[in-house]
Design a protein around this motif. Structure first.
Motif, PDB file in Angstrom:
ATOM      1  N   ASP A 106      -9.159  -4.621   6.500  1.00 44.28           N
ATOM      2  CA  ASP A 106      -9.795  -3.329   6.248  1.00 44.28           C
ATOM      3  C   ASP A 106     -10.587  -2.874   7.471  1.00 44.28           C
ATOM      4  O   ASP A 106     -10.562  -1.692   7.841  1.00 44.28           O
ATOM      5  CB  ASP A 106     -10.726  -3.426   5.035  1.00 44.28           C
ATOM      6  CG  ASP A 106     -10.000  -3.182   3.716  1.00 44.28           C
ATOM      7  OD1 ASP A 106      -8.889  -2.618   3.747  1.00 44.28           O
ATOM      8  OD2 ASP A 106     -10.541  -3.569   2.668  1.00 44.28           O
ATOM      9  N   ASN A 157       2.345   2.072  -3.288  1.00 51.41           N
ATOM     10  CA  ASN A 157       1.373   2.333  -4.356  1.00 51.41           C
ATOM     11  C   ASN A 157       1.210   1.165  -5.322  1.00 51.41           C
ATOM     12  O   ASN A 157       0.908   1.365  -6.501  1.00 51.41           O
ATOM     13  CB  ASN A 157       1.752   3.597  -5.149  1.00 51.41           C
ATOM     14  CG  ASN A 157       1.550   4.855  -4.338  1.00 51.41           C
ATOM     15  OD1 ASN A 157       0.486   5.064  -3.749  1.00 51.41           O
ATOM     16  ND2 ASN A 157       2.570   5.694  -4.281  1.00 51.41           N
ATOM     17  N   VAL A 164      -8.720   2.405   2.194  1.00 44.34           N
ATOM     18  CA  VAL A 164      -8.051   3.633   1.749  1.00 44.34           C
ATOM     19  C   VAL A 164      -8.891   4.318   0.677  1.00 44.34           C
ATOM     20  O   VAL A 164      -9.123   5.533   0.715  1.00 44.34           O
ATOM     21  CB  VAL A 164      -6.636   3.321   1.218  1.00 44.34           C
ATOM     22  CG1 VAL A 164      -5.994   4.567   0.616  1.00 44.34           C
ATOM     23  CG2 VAL A 164      -5.764   2.760   2.339  1.00 44.34           C
ATOM     24  N   ALA A 165      -9.373   3.549  -0.293  1.00 44.52           N
ATOM     25  CA  ALA A 165     -10.181   4.120  -1.375  1.00 44.52           C
ATOM     26  C   ALA A 165     -11.459   4.756  -0.834  1.00 44.52           C
ATOM     27  O   ALA A 165     -11.928   5.770  -1.370  1.00 44.52           O
ATOM     28  CB  ALA A 165     -10.516   3.030  -2.393  1.00 44.52           C
ATOM     29  N   THR A 209      -5.855   6.593   5.804  1.00 51.57           N
ATOM     30  CA  THR A 209      -4.970   7.128   4.766  1.00 51.57           C
ATOM     31  C   THR A 209      -3.961   6.071   4.346  1.00 51.57           C
ATOM     32  O   THR A 209      -3.690   5.111   5.074  1.00 51.57           O
ATOM     33  CB  THR A 209      -4.226   8.372   5.271  1.00 51.57           C
ATOM     34  OG1 THR A 209      -3.467   8.014   6.442  1.00 51.57           O
ATOM     35  CG2 THR A 209      -5.210   9.482   5.616  1.00 51.57           C
ATOM     36  N   ARG A 210      -3.409   6.273   3.166  1.00 49.47           N
ATOM     37  CA  ARG A 210      -2.450   5.304   2.631  1.00 49.47           C
ATOM     38  C   ARG A 210      -1.254   5.124   3.566  1.00 49.47           C
ATOM     39  O   ARG A 210      -0.780   4.001   3.781  1.00 49.47           O
ATOM     40  CB  ARG A 210      -1.985   5.754   1.240  1.00 49.47           C
ATOM     41  CG  ARG A 210      -1.054   4.765   0.540  1.00 49.47           C
ATOM     42  CD  ARG A 210      -0.703   5.236  -0.856  1.00 49.47           C
ATOM     43  NE  ARG A 210      -1.869   5.230  -1.740  1.00 49.47           N
ATOM     44  CZ  ARG A 210      -2.307   4.163  -2.393  1.00 49.47           C
ATOM     45  NH1 ARG A 210      -1.675   2.997  -2.271  1.00 49.47           N
ATOM     46  NH2 ARG A 210      -3.366   4.238  -3.166  1.00 49.47           N
ATOM     47  N   THR A 237       0.825  -1.212   0.000  1.00 51.19           N
ATOM     48  CA  THR A 237       0.000   0.000   0.000  1.00 51.19           C
ATOM     49  C   THR A 237       0.853   1.254   0.000  1.00 51.19           C
ATOM     50  O   THR A 237       0.617   2.173  -0.794  1.00 51.19           O
ATOM     51  CB  THR A 237      -0.941   0.004   1.220  1.00 51.19           C
ATOM     52  OG1 THR A 237      -1.736  -1.180   1.200  1.00 51.19           O
ATOM     53  CG2 THR A 237      -1.853   1.219   1.204  1.00 51.19           C
ATOM     54  N   TYR A 287      -9.518  -1.272  -0.044  1.00 50.74           N
ATOM     55  CA  TYR A 287     -10.841  -0.658   0.011  1.00 50.74           C
ATOM     56  C   TYR A 287     -10.903   0.432   1.080  1.00 50.74           C
ATOM     57  O   TYR A 287     -11.461   1.516   0.845  1.00 50.74           O
ATOM     58  CB  TYR A 287     -11.896  -1.732   0.282  1.00 50.74           C
ATOM     59  CG  TYR A 287     -13.280  -1.173   0.505  1.00 50.74           C
ATOM     60  CD1 TYR A 287     -14.114  -0.875  -0.575  1.00 50.74           C
ATOM     61  CD2 TYR A 287     -13.754  -0.933   1.790  1.00 50.74           C
ATOM     62  CE1 TYR A 287     -15.378  -0.342  -0.375  1.00 50.74           C
ATOM     63  CE2 TYR A 287     -15.016  -0.401   2.006  1.00 50.74           C
ATOM     64  CZ  TYR A 287     -15.827  -0.103   0.920  1.00 50.74           C
ATOM     65  OH  TYR A 287     -17.077   0.433   1.132  1.00 50.74           O
ATOM     66  N   THR A 312      -4.469  -0.351  -3.919  1.00 49.28           N
ATOM     67  CA  THR A 312      -5.231   0.533  -3.044  1.00 49.28           C
ATOM     68  C   THR A 312      -6.303  -0.279  -2.336  1.00 49.28           C
ATOM     69  O   THR A 312      -7.303  -0.677  -2.953  1.00 49.28           O
ATOM     70  CB  THR A 312      -5.887   1.675  -3.835  1.00 49.28           C
ATOM     71  OG1 THR A 312      -4.883   2.401  -4.538  1.00 49.28           O
ATOM     72  CG2 THR A 312      -6.635   2.623  -2.900  1.00 49.28           C
ATOM     73  N   TYR A 369      -2.174   2.914   6.636  1.00 51.08           N
ATOM     74  CA  TYR A 369      -2.749   1.582   6.437  1.00 51.08           C
ATOM     75  C   TYR A 369      -1.735   0.512   6.829  1.00 51.08           C
ATOM     76  O   TYR A 369      -0.610   0.488   6.333  1.00 51.08           O
ATOM     77  CB  TYR A 369      -3.175   1.395   4.981  1.00 51.08           C
ATOM     78  CG  TYR A 369      -4.007   0.145   4.751  1.00 51.08           C
ATOM     79  CD1 TYR A 369      -5.382   0.163   4.928  1.00 51.08           C
ATOM     80  CD2 TYR A 369      -3.414  -1.055   4.366  1.00 51.08           C
ATOM     81  CE1 TYR A 369      -6.161  -0.981   4.724  1.00 51.08           C
ATOM     82  CE2 TYR A 369      -4.174  -2.202   4.161  1.00 51.08           C
ATOM     83  CZ  TYR A 369      -5.547  -2.151   4.348  1.00 51.08           C
ATOM     84  OH  TYR A 369      -6.301  -3.282   4.153  1.00 51.08           O
TER      85      TYR A 369
END
Length: 723
Positions: A537, A481, A488-489, A494-495, A478, A486, A484, A498
């Motif tokens: 998540d 990059n 975070v999306a 936040t990225r 994550t 769920y 992504t 995570y």
């Protein structure tokens, strides 16, 4: 004789009147032909009716059976030496009188021996307890052909001798010339004589062959020579045999050349295992005084053991912890001090096919080998954890002086969620039950089962998380990059915040203050059905501001280490659904592999793991060779087929094609496919939503001829298959 080589089968016999005919019948039924055998039956002064049976067999088959009574009791070593002295076969096989051999064993091993003039050929072994083993048709003779001029091959064989079925004299065929040229003999009048013989064979052989098929059946006879008595003499004999090996190595320096220097660490690890560690593992009741003597003698013989990279934490504290009965003693004395001062570690197991527990066990094994502090393992499981695997998990804890507790519950509480877990096991959800299942615990470390803990986990345990609910490392895919999640999306975290939930240090008291974790996660999953990382998540969303982010060394993805060919460091390596690959030549994978071998599943896993990796190498190089032959022919048209992914781009690069100018199709229909000798398709396995391979095959194209799958010929770091 019909022109075939004679094989001498040497069978030591001691009080085996109940079993010898079963063994002999399996020899008589050999597809190699009983007429091509010389069966030597040697009675080691039996006190039952064994000798009468041997005499009758010689009378019945005077041309093929030799029955002898040894004059001085020398255990199996003396009997085997007598057999070697008188045998006339070109090859020699040893069989124990209560065991059973597959009808094809001698034929298969002989065929392998004659392929390339091997010194030793070895087959697979299975154990049985019934009157007769369940003998399956041996239709697939997978083979490891080992040239021992390759140092790594010899090193692996030596390390493999820590396995029971590898160190025995039986389940092998030997060249008589090899045995006599090197004057190989068994040590007499001691137990474990096969250990000495097998070690010298591995050190002196030039060519060694391993047939993977199970062709020898070992009878687990509780009245047998090794298992019948529990005595201190057996511990002493282990030391005697190891001293014989040391003297043999010294006296054969000229014969062995530089093998001793090249394989010093492996030889020393073998000696440690059989003289000291195995003495405890095999013999349950012994005096502590005997163990102390055994340990002292080993350290006197091998004073530089602490410099051996195979041997970790061989300190007084570690040995005392590993070899003591700490857990049993603590329970008998109702000593809660052990539990109060222990590190509590939880693993969740859903083992529907019985093959998952070994990975949890390997995680445990890596922990106990690197951590001195006392540990209590908590195993959360459902009905899929069978008794055999449960006992093996307990053995890891017991042998290291640590505690283990099993917590069973019904996964039906997760409702229909279990059916929607996709590639994840429902076992990952078990962690959300921890605050409820263990109401008296304040803190626990949760670990996934695909971890190799190559560091002291006490450091993680000692992190101060008084003001947090969790401590976890950022998810590497994550933050780089690569994807992504769920959560975070959806803007739930936040990225950069995570985290990966495979390693969690959990403050259970603080978590309970927020209410039921189980209910919070279930509510999240009902409200967010599109998540594909269910509880990860959920945990990221629930504890976004209450998680201490810790160094990536506590949850380091193995793919990262492989790509950079990193050395093994003090980290927790996360395989994250990535398979163990021995063909990477990465020392982390090798260390993980040897850790697996040290678990109670080691023997059953060893050959399979090696075969999987070797099979991948053979498949990849074979496909690559075929492809390059095709691609370099004149007038050959290469067509790339599949989505724009790393494997397609890397295949183009390998074949010196430019993405912008080469012929590439993201989708194809059957009527668009050209089937001729000048057109070759380079296809990704996931082309057209996984239907691409079927489309090509239905159009009449042949895999490896008219089309090539990128994942089969590319390296795994380029998008190729792992195994």
């Amino acid at each position: 004789m019909n022109g075939k080589d004679k094989i001498s089968v040497i069978i030591p016999c001691y009080n085996v009147q109940k079993y010898i005919m079963r063994c002999f019948d399996s020899i008589y039924s050999q597809t190699y032909g009983f007429e091509n055998l010389e069966v030597i039956l040697i009675d080691d002064l039996s006190t039952d009716n064994t000798w009468s049976i041997l005499e009758s067999l010689q009378r019945q088959y005077p041309e093929k059976v030799i029955s002898l009574k040894i004059q001085k009791k020398g255990k199996c070593g003396g009997a085997r030496n007598l057999g070697m002295d008188i045998c006339t076969g070109k090859y020699i096989a040893f069989v124990d009188a209560d065991d059973y051999v597959h009808p094809d064993m001698l034929r298969v091993l002989h065929d392998r021996m004659t392929e390339d003039d091997y010194d030793v050929a070895q087959c697979g072994v299975s154990c049985f307890k019934e009157a007769k083993p369940n003998v399956l048709e041996a239709s697939d003779y997978e083979i490891q052909r080992l040239d021992l001029d390759n140092v790594d091959n010899r090193k692996n064989l030596i390390i493999g001798l820590t396995g029971f079925t590898n160190v025995t004299a039986w389940a092998k065929l030997y060249s008589t010339k090899f045995i006599r040229e090197h004057n190989l003999r068994f040590v007499e009048d001691v137990y474990y004589e096969h250990t000495h013989f097998s070690m010298l064979c591995v050190l002196l052989a030039k060519k060694y062959c391993k047939v993977q098929s199970t062709l020898y059946y070992y009878f687990e006879n509780t009245g047998g020579i090794i298992r019948s008595e529990i005595s201190n003499a057996k511990i002493r004999d282990a030391k005697i045999i190891m001293d014989h090996i040391r003297r043999a190595i010294q006296s054969r320096k000229a014969e062995l050349g530089n093998v001793i220097e090249q394989c010093h660490c492996e030889i020393q690890s073998f000696l440690l295992w059989h003289q000291y560690l195995e003495s405890y593992n095999r013999i349950e009741n012994f005096l502590k005084k005997e163990l102390d003597i055994c340990k002292e003698e080993f350290l006197n013989s091998e004073p530089d053991i602490f410099n051996n990279p195979y041997v970790r934490l061989f300190s007084d504290d570690a040995v005392l912890k590993r070899m003591s009965k700490l857990r049993a003693t603590a329970k008998k004395m109702d000593n809660v001090c052990f539990l109060d001062n222990a590190i509590h570690i939880c693993l969740g197991i859903h083992d529907k096919d019985g093959n998952y527990s070994v990975w949890a066990g390997t995680t445990m094994q890596s922990i106990v080998e690197n951590t001195k502090a006392p540990i209590v393992f908590h195993i959360l499981h459902d009905d899929t954890l069978n008794e055999m695997n449960k006992n093996k998990l307990s053995l890891i804890a017991d042998n290291s002086g640590n505690g283990i507790e099993f917590h069973h519950f019904n996964p039906d509480i997760f409702g229909s969620l279990a059916d929607s877990m996709n590639r994840f096991t429902i076992g990952t959800m078990f962690r959300i039950m921890l605050p409820d299942i263990m109401p008296d615990l304040k803190k626990i470390i949760y670990l996934d089962s695909d971890l190799f803990v190559n560091t002291d986990i006490e450091e993680l345990w000692n992190l101060n998380i008084d003001n947090y609910c969790l401590a976890a490392a950022q998810d590497c895919s994550t933050i780089r990059n690569w994807g992504t999640p769920y959560a975070v999306a959806a803007g739930q975290t936040t990225r950069d915040r995570y985290f990966n939930a495979g390693v969690l240090c959990m403050n259970l008291d603080n978590i309970r203050k927020n209410g039921s974790l189980f209910q919070q996660v279930m509510d999240y999953l009902n409200d967010n059905p599109r998540t594909w990382l269910p509880d990860q998540d959920a945990l990221n969303s629930i504890f976004s501001g209450e998680t201490l982010l810790i160094d990536e060394k506590w949850n380091y993805f193995i793919d990262e280490a492989r790509k950079n060919n990193e050395k093994a460091e003090k980290k927790i390596y996360h395989y994250a659904a990535t398979l163990l690959m021995l063909h990477t030549n990465n020392e982390i994978d090798r260390a993980y592999y040897f850790t697996i071998l040290r678990t109670p599943w080691g023997e059953q896993m060893e050959d399979g793991l090696l075969c999987n990796s070797m099979g991948r190498i053979v498949d990849r190089t074979g496909m690559l060779e075929k492809l390059l032959k095709k691609a370099t022919q004149n007038n050959v048209r290469l067509v790339f087929y599949g989505g724009e992914n790393s494997s397609i781009r890397n295949a183009m690069r390998l074949l010196n094609r430019n993405f912008d100018s080469c012929e590439w199709h993201e989708h194809l229909k059957k009527n668009e496919i050209i089937c001729d000798d000048n057109t070759v398709y380079i296809v990704s396995a996931d082309a057209d939503d996984g239907n691409g391979l079927e489309i090509l095959a239905n159009a009449g194209l042949e895999n490896g001829e008219n089309y090539f799958i990128t994942q089969r010929f590319l390296h795994y770091t380029e998008g190729g298959f792992a195994l």
